[in-house]
Enzyme design. Structure first.
Site, PDB file in Angstrom:
ATOM      1  N   THR A   1       0.520  -1.012  -0.033  1.00 24.52           N
ATOM      2  CA  THR A   1      -0.171  -0.004   0.094  1.00 24.52           C
ATOM      3  C   THR A   1       0.849   1.437   0.012  1.00 24.52           C
ATOM      4  O   THR A   1       1.615   1.334   0.828  1.00 24.52           O
ATOM      5  CB  THR A   1      -0.844  -0.066   1.261  1.00 24.52           C
ATOM      6  OG1 THR A   1      -1.625  -1.179   1.239  1.00 24.52           O
ATOM      7  CG2 THR A   1      -1.964   1.210   1.208  1.00 24.52           C
ATOM      8  N   GLU A   2       0.657   2.017  -1.054  1.00 21.66           N
ATOM      9  CA  GLU A   2       1.283   3.212  -1.147  1.00 21.66           C
ATOM     10  C   GLU A   2       2.936   3.377  -1.093  1.00 21.66           C
ATOM     11  O   GLU A   2       3.568   4.190  -0.519  1.00 21.66           O
ATOM     12  CB  GLU A   2       1.023   4.327   0.009  1.00 21.66           C
ATOM     13  CG  GLU A   2      -0.745   4.683   0.119  1.00 21.66           C
ATOM     14  CD  GLU A   2      -1.008   5.229  -1.194  1.00 21.66           C
ATOM     15  OE1 GLU A   2      -0.523   5.929  -1.753  1.00 21.66           O
ATOM     16  OE2 GLU A   2      -2.293   5.154  -1.534  1.00 21.66           O
ATOM     17  N   MET A   3       3.304   2.058  -1.579  1.00 21.95           N
ATOM     18  CA  MET A   3       4.877   1.804  -1.433  1.00 21.95           C
ATOM     19  C   MET A   3       5.383   1.770  -0.221  1.00 21.95           C
ATOM     20  O   MET A   3       6.638   2.198  -0.138  1.00 21.95           O
ATOM     21  CB  MET A   3       5.505   2.867  -2.509  1.00 21.95           C
ATOM     22  CG  MET A   3       5.052   2.423  -3.767  1.00 21.95           C
ATOM     23  SD  MET A   3       6.322   3.398  -4.672  1.00 21.95           S
ATOM     24  CE  MET A   3       6.150   2.544  -6.384  1.00 21.95           C
TER      25      MET A   3
ATOM     26  N   TRP B   1       5.693   6.557  -0.916  1.00 24.00           N
ATOM     27  CA  TRP B   1       5.888   7.290  -1.949  1.00 24.00           C
ATOM     28  C   TRP B   1       4.894   8.830  -1.850  1.00 24.00           C
ATOM     29  O   TRP B   1       4.845   9.801  -2.651  1.00 24.00           O
ATOM     30  CB  TRP B   1       5.213   6.814  -3.283  1.00 24.00           C
ATOM     31  CG  TRP B   1       3.890   6.584  -3.655  1.00 24.00           C
ATOM     32  CD1 TRP B   1       2.903   6.493  -2.773  1.00 24.00           C
ATOM     33  CD2 TRP B   1       3.269   6.466  -4.933  1.00 24.00           C
ATOM     34  NE1 TRP B   1       1.988   6.148  -3.383  1.00 24.00           N
ATOM     35  CE2 TRP B   1       2.046   6.332  -4.660  1.00 24.00           C
ATOM     36  CE3 TRP B   1       3.745   6.659  -6.066  1.00 24.00           C
ATOM     37  CZ2 TRP B   1       0.738   6.134  -5.573  1.00 24.00           C
ATOM     38  CZ3 TRP B   1       2.778   6.601  -7.210  1.00 24.00           C
ATOM     39  CH2 TRP B   1       1.321   6.256  -6.803  1.00 24.00           C
TER      40      TRP B   1
END
Length: 442
Positions: A145-147, A299
């Protein structure tokens, strides 16, 4: 030859309706169906469907030399099946080309990797099963999730059987190193690590149509020039974009689809560049060194940390209260409750509560359906309170909650009995209509 690994995120959260304090305990349906369907249909028509059509065209005309990877969340797939099944069909057509690789991630795009390994693993397995069911692929590469990534999370992912993981090429992590190489996890070197080239990715995602940008207008030729100017020893450029950048954040009128088509054709024709799926990169490229990430990165925003979701007291309180229930949810088999649990974990709920300002604040407000982070917090906590009542009725936490659950059950039974009796009374109170009799003629 330099490999261009192109990744797209496809995510849609289930948005909650305005859930008031007086709804708690009385109404267990939390979702804004109108907003979810309207937004999904709009994004599908302006972005997903035309972008998939373009990619399918490129895959055919470029004879398999165009490659792309997708990280599609379970909540997005659920909404496609509900509101736009043709989007699923278009992704299935892409999968059949052999030019597309699907990544694995948490089903509900959650932050569970930061809190509960058991829940995290369950979500990943659920997502993996969904990808195989719809597209016939068993993912080998993971994108959290979301890097969100750390040495510890990477180690956990490696133990689940994944060969590689994708994360942000954050400057404070890389230091003097370049994101354009393959690395290995510091805790478990069996896991390879792809680092996103955030500058080149964001040039397309965020700056493409910005007329104040010094490089505006961005052309395919200019972008390919930047790729060829990179150090020849650098082996792989990881471009990771939100799929809505094509037709959504960068509208069709900006020329984004034309740019992307010319970019794909230009890279395929270039003697020093080629597209590659993550699996192909793993087979062809050797890691250069260990990448150490002791503290989680992402990120999001300038800081590339967790503050977009856990940066203030409201977010932390909501996060802690949610995962207090995870041990009991591990024993829960009720389908409706598990579905609501999955959607409660969606990271977007915490993102809406962010109080960050300036450039990051603009990005946060762009995706936020609430007027303020405080409204987002109150709405979420109301939903969470109702969910907790439902969970307590099945799995009480202590003696006090057992008594409350028993009383709640008695009240519900009495309410049902009263409703039944009221219906009977209404039926009995209705005036009886006499049947007309007709005299027989003599």
């Amino acid at each position: 030859m330099k490999s261009i690994a192109l990744f797209f995120q496809v995510h849609q959260p289930f948005r909650y309706r305005r859930y008031r304090f007086f709804d708690i305990g009385n109404d267990h349906y939390y979702y804004d169906d109108y907003a979810n369907e309207t937004i999904l249909r709009k994004v599908a028509e302006t972005s997903y469907l035309p972008a998939n059509e373009l990619l399918l065209k490129l895959a055919g005309e470029l004879e398999g030399k165009f490659k792309v990877a997708f990280s599609v969340t379970g909540t997005a797939l659920d909404q496609f099946q509900l509101y736009a099944p043709e989007v699923i069909e278009s992704f299935q057509q892409l999968a059949k080309t052999g030019c597309v690789e699907f990544l694995s991630e948490t089903y509900s795009h959650s932050l569970s990797a930061l809190k509960d390994k058991t829940i995290f693993e369950q979500e990943v397995k659920q997502h993996e099963q969904k990808i195989f069911e719809l597209f016939g692929q068993k993912p080998k590469v993971f994108r959290n999730t979301e890097m969100i990534y750390s040495d510890e999370i990477g180690d956990c992912v490696a133990k689940m059987g994944y060969k590689a993981m994708l994360t942000e090429g954050a400057r404070h992590v890389l230091g003097w190193k370049s994101p354009n190489f393959l690395y290995v996890n510091a805790a478990n070197p069996r896991l390879k690590v792809f680092m996103r080239n955030y500058k080149l990715s964001d040039d397309i995602s965020f700056r493409f149509s910005n007329s104040n940008w010094s490089e505006y207008p961005l052309t395919a030729e200019k972008f390919i020039g930047w790729l060829t100017q990179l150090n020849r020893k650098e082996e792989v450029v990881n471009l990771f974009l939100n799929y809505e950048s094509l037709g959504g954040r960068q509208p069709k009128e900006s020329g984004i689809f034309n740019f992307f088509e010319h970019l794909a054709r230009g890279i395929v024709k270039h003697p020093e560049l080629k597209f590659a799926t993550p699996a192909e990169v793993l087979a062809e490229v050797q890691p250069v060194s260990v990448i150490s990430v002791p503290h989680p990165i992402s990120w999001a925003d300038e800081e590339r940390d967790l503050t977009a979701w856990l940066g203030n007291e409201m977010q932390k309180e909501a996060f802690e209260k949610l995962y207090e229930m995870s041990p009991r949810m591990g024993r829960c088999t009720d389908e409706e409750l598990r579905k609501d649990w999955n959607y409660l974990q969606v990271s977007d709920h915490f993102y809406y509560m962010s109080t960050k300002l300036f450039s990051s604040g603009e990005v946060h407000s762009y995706f936020n359906p609430f007027e303020s982070p405080y409204e987002a917090f109150l709405n979420y906590m109301n939903v969470l309170s109702d969910f907790q009542i439902r969970l307590n009725s099945m799995f009480p936490k202590n003696e006090q909650e057992q008594e409350i659950a028993a009383l709640h059950k008695i009240i519900n039974e009495k309410d049902e009995k009263i409703t039944k009796l009221e219906k009977q009374l209404t039926r009995l109170q209705k005036p009886r209509t006499r049947k007309k009799t007709t005299k027989k003629k003599k």
